[in-house]
Design a protein around this motif. Structure first.
Motif, PDB file in Angstrom:
ATOM      1  N   ARG A 288     -21.766 -26.372  23.853  1.00 29.64           N
ATOM      2  CA  ARG A 288     -21.522 -27.029  22.565  1.00 29.64           C
ATOM      3  C   ARG A 288     -21.943 -26.119  21.437  1.00 29.64           C
ATOM      4  N   PRO A 289     -21.174 -26.094  20.354  1.00 27.05           N
ATOM      5  CA  PRO A 289     -21.539 -25.246  19.219  1.00 27.05           C
ATOM      6  C   PRO A 289     -22.754 -25.798  18.490  1.00 27.05           C
ATOM      7  N   ALA A 290     -23.386 -24.960  17.706  1.00 25.10           N
ATOM      8  CA  ALA A 290     -24.474 -25.429  16.854  1.00 25.10           C
ATOM      9  C   ALA A 290     -23.905 -26.378  15.810  1.00 25.10           C
ATOM     10  N   GLY A 291     -24.708 -27.334  15.387  1.00 26.76           N
ATOM     11  CA  GLY A 291     -24.255 -28.269  14.369  1.00 26.76           C
ATOM     12  C   GLY A 291     -23.395 -29.368  14.942  1.00 26.76           C
ATOM     13  N   CYS A 292     -22.451 -29.856  14.153  1.00 32.59           N
ATOM     14  CA  CYS A 292     -21.563 -30.939  14.566  1.00 32.59           C
ATOM     15  C   CYS A 292     -20.629 -30.440  15.672  1.00 32.59           C
ATOM     16  N   PRO A 293     -20.537 -31.147  16.802  1.00 26.25           N
ATOM     17  CA  PRO A 293     -19.677 -30.667  17.885  1.00 26.25           C
ATOM     18  C   PRO A 293     -18.193 -30.652  17.525  1.00 26.25           C
ATOM     19  N   PHE A 294     -17.792 -31.416  16.502  1.00 21.98           N
ATOM     20  CA  PHE A 294     -16.382 -31.451  16.105  1.00 21.98           C
ATOM     21  C   PHE A 294     -16.043 -30.393  15.052  1.00 21.98           C
ATOM     22  N   ALA A 295     -17.050 -29.709  14.524  1.00 17.56           N
ATOM     23  CA  ALA A 295     -16.825 -28.764  13.422  1.00 17.56           C
ATOM     24  C   ALA A 295     -15.746 -27.716  13.706  1.00 17.56           C
ATOM     25  N   PRO A 296     -15.667 -27.099  14.910  1.00 15.81           N
ATOM     26  CA  PRO A 296     -14.629 -26.086  15.142  1.00 15.81           C
ATOM     27  C   PRO A 296     -13.203 -26.615  15.048  1.00 15.81           C
ATOM     28  N   ARG A 297     -13.013 -27.913  15.166  1.00 20.49           N
ATOM     29  CA  ARG A 297     -11.668 -28.509  15.117  1.00 20.49           C
ATOM     30  C   ARG A 297     -11.441 -29.304  13.832  1.00 20.49           C
ATOM     31  N   CYS A 298     -12.446 -29.399  12.978  1.00 20.87           N
ATOM     32  CA  CYS A 298     -12.411 -30.313  11.842  1.00 20.87           C
ATOM     33  C   CYS A 298     -11.820 -29.660  10.588  1.00 20.87           C
ATOM     34  N   PRO A 299     -10.835 -30.285   9.947  1.00 23.59           N
ATOM     35  CA  PRO A 299     -10.269 -29.735   8.721  1.00 23.59           C
ATOM     36  C   PRO A 299     -11.186 -29.865   7.509  1.00 23.59           C
ATOM     37  N   LEU A 300     -12.236 -30.683   7.623  1.00 23.52           N
ATOM     38  CA  LEU A 300     -13.151 -30.901   6.500  1.00 23.52           C
ATOM     39  C   LEU A 300     -14.494 -30.199   6.693  1.00 23.52           C
ATOM     40  N   ALA A 301     -14.605 -29.357   7.715  1.00 22.93           N
ATOM     41  CA  ALA A 301     -15.900 -28.746   8.062  1.00 22.93           C
ATOM     42  C   ALA A 301     -16.446 -27.907   6.903  1.00 22.93           C
ATOM     43  N   MET A 302     -17.756 -28.048   6.661  1.00 22.72           N
ATOM     44  CA  MET A 302     -18.478 -27.277   5.648  1.00 22.72           C
ATOM     45  C   MET A 302     -19.542 -26.439   6.354  1.00 22.72           C
ATOM     46  N   ASP A 303     -20.223 -25.623   5.600  1.00 23.48           N
ATOM     47  CA  ASP A 303     -21.265 -24.768   6.186  1.00 23.48           C
ATOM     48  C   ASP A 303     -22.335 -25.589   6.885  1.00 23.48           C
ATOM     49  N   ILE A 304     -22.737 -26.708   6.260  1.00 20.38           N
ATOM     50  CA  ILE A 304     -23.789 -27.539   6.847  1.00 20.38           C
ATOM     51  C   ILE A 304     -23.348 -28.120   8.187  1.00 20.38           C
ATOM     52  N   CYS A 305     -22.030 -28.362   8.352  1.00 17.25           N
ATOM     53  CA  CYS A 305     -21.505 -28.923   9.601  1.00 17.25           C
ATOM     54  C   CYS A 305     -21.716 -27.956  10.760  1.00 17.25           C
ATOM     55  N   ARG A 306     -21.630 -26.661  10.473  1.00 20.55           N
ATOM     56  CA  ARG A 306     -21.781 -25.647  11.523  1.00 20.55           C
ATOM     57  C   ARG A 306     -23.250 -25.318  11.793  1.00 20.55           C
ATOM     58  N   ARG A 307     -24.121 -25.904  10.992  1.00 24.94           N
ATOM     59  CA  ARG A 307     -25.543 -25.589  11.114  1.00 24.94           C
ATOM     60  C   ARG A 307     -26.370 -26.783  11.615  1.00 24.94           C
ATOM     61  N   ASP A 308     -26.088 -27.983  11.085  1.00 25.81           N
ATOM     62  CA  ASP A 308     -26.887 -29.170  11.401  1.00 25.81           C
ATOM     63  C   ASP A 308     -26.035 -30.223  12.085  1.00 25.81           C
ATOM     64  N   VAL A 309     -26.709 -31.094  12.831  1.00 25.33           N
ATOM     65  CA  VAL A 309     -26.023 -32.205  13.510  1.00 25.33           C
ATOM     66  C   VAL A 309     -26.107 -33.444  12.628  1.00 25.33           C
ATOM     67  N   PRO A 310     -24.970 -34.041  12.254  1.00 24.91           N
ATOM     68  CA  PRO A 310     -25.009 -35.240  11.394  1.00 24.91           C
ATOM     69  C   PRO A 310     -25.514 -36.454  12.151  1.00 24.91           C
ATOM     70  N   LYS A 311     -26.188 -37.335  11.432  1.00 30.15           N
ATOM     71  CA  LYS A 311     -26.676 -38.574  12.028  1.00 30.15           C
ATOM     72  C   LYS A 311     -25.647 -39.681  11.847  1.00 30.15           C
ATOM     73  N   LEU A 312     -25.687 -40.651  12.747  1.00 25.74           N
ATOM     74  CA  LEU A 312     -24.818 -41.822  12.640  1.00 25.74           C
ATOM     75  C   LEU A 312     -25.421 -42.744  11.587  1.00 25.74           C
ATOM     76  N   GLU A 313     -24.767 -42.814  10.425  1.00 26.72           N
ATOM     77  CA  GLU A 313     -25.325 -43.548   9.283  1.00 26.72           C
ATOM     78  C   GLU A 313     -24.351 -44.599   8.774  1.00 26.72           C
ATOM     79  N   PRO A 314     -24.871 -45.699   8.189  1.00 23.62           N
ATOM     80  CA  PRO A 314     -23.992 -46.734   7.633  1.00 23.62           C
ATOM     81  C   PRO A 314     -23.170 -46.182   6.475  1.00 23.62           C
ATOM     82  N   ILE A 315     -21.894 -46.563   6.441  1.00 21.70           N
ATOM     83  CA  ILE A 315     -21.038 -46.167   5.324  1.00 21.70           C
ATOM     84  C   ILE A 315     -20.439 -47.399   4.646  1.00 21.70           C
ATOM     85  N   SER A 316     -20.914 -48.601   5.048  1.00 24.12           N
ATOM     86  CA  SER A 316     -20.484 -49.842   4.401  1.00 24.12           C
ATOM     87  C   SER A 316     -21.720 -50.597   3.946  1.00 24.12           C
TER      88      SER A 316
END
Length: 335
Positions: A288-316
């Motif tokens: 698995r890559p460093a950071g978000c596992p979907f980052a290599p395939r993601c059209p919205l990936a940013m630098d932080i995505c390739r470095r850190d793993v995002p947490k599952l957070e409420p968006i509503s």
């Protein structure tokens, strides 16, 4: 039927991590999964093949193959932790309080045992029924799942039944002891669409009759739309989105979920239009890559995505819709 918010969940999984022994050492295949299933609720678990759907459910029941193990996490069912429960107690839960419909009935059913014997086995073990009573109950179960001539089918072997009938037998075995929770692992795979619809209607009807909870594992987002109350989307062994079914389809937030939904053909598509697809492939376990596992395939990936793993957070506002994505959280803060 949905769970009442005041009740504790029937199944509550926190931080579940599963590892496999590989040539380069232990590799994480399920990484810190959190999910819950309310009483009377149907939870859909979706994602590409190999994302950890089946392994997650098998790990709850401690049915993992050799060299695969749970390294962290808890899984509380009806107030009891399945991971620390003595094996003797767990055997009473398997097939009793938790029914399991395995993915391939041709390999899950015993080819040298008659259908009736396989149906009677959990009734005799869990419900202590006499053999004659268990056989009568087996006939009722086959009739319940819509198999014609149930008395004659009891003496049939699995290879003598069609694929749809074998799947119905698997569902009958899973429902034999009227479980509190039914886990259905892609029960309509390899079945034609007519039989798929019948199986889905059957499970919905039985859920309402028995008041049980259901976990439905699938890669078919179109199918789960009319079945689940809530959907969890898995990618590379992690939960990337968790939302009520209507909210997920109306407002998909994670780029992976959007990609999955965009790949479903619709009647409004132009005849020559190409189906949308998600570029690349999921990462292999242990690579698995460093950071978000979907980052290599993601059209919205940013630098932080390739470095850190995002947490599952409420968006509503109510917290019922959660996503693990830096881009989604950034957009919410900017709004």
């Amino acid at each position: 039927m949905t769970a009442r918010n005041s009740e504790p969940p029937l199944l509550d999984v926190k931080g579940l991590t599963v590892e496999i022994d590989g040539r380069r050492g232990p590799a994480v295949v399920v990484d810190g999964i959190d999910l819950h299933v309310g009483r009377g609720e149907t939870l859909g678990i979706v994602g590409e093949s190999g994302c950890g759907k089946s392994l997650t459910m098998l790990s709850l029941m401690r049915l993992l193959p050799n060299k695969i193990r749970v390294s962290k996490g808890t899984a509380r069912f009806d107030g009891r932790d399945l991971q620390t429960m003595p094996t003797r107690e767990l055997r009473k839960v398997r097939g009793g309080d938790i029914g399991f419909v395995f993915q391939d009935p041709m390999t899950s059913l015993n080819p040298v045992m008659r259908i009736g014997d396989q149906l009677c086995e959990p009734l005799i073990y869990h419900r202590k029924m006499a053999k004659t009573d268990a056989r009568k109950r087996a006939v009722e179960l086959l009739r319940l799942v819509g198999i014609p001539g149930p008395e004659e089918r009891l003496d049939a072997y699995p290879h003598e039944l069609s694929g749809g009938m074998r799947q119905r037998v698997m569902i009958a075995i899973g429902l034999a002891c009227e479980p509190k929770l039914l886990i259905a692992d892609e029960p309509t795979t390899a079945l034609d669409v007519t039989i798929q619809a019948q199986i889905v209607d059957l499970v919905k009807d039985l859920r309402n009759k028995l008041g049980m909870s259901v976990v439905w594992i699938t890669h078919d987002l179109a199918l789960i739309a009319g079945l689940a109350d809530r959907v969890v989307v898995l990618y590379a062994g992690t939960v990337v989105e968790d939302a009520p079914v209507d909210e997920l389809y109306a407002n998909p937030s994670h780029p992976y979920t959007r990609g999955l939904l965009a790949s479903i053909p619709t009647l409004s598509d132009a005849p020559a239009a190409r189906l949308s697809s998600i570029g690349g492939t999921p990462p292999e376990p242990g690579r698995r890559p460093a950071g978000c596992p979907f980052a290599p395939r993601c059209p919205l990936a940013m630098d932080i995505c390739r470095r850190d793993v995002p947490k599952l957070e409420p968006i509503s506002s109510g917290g019922s819709h959660r996503a693990a994505c830096f881009a989604v959280n950034k957009a919410l803060k900017a709004a």
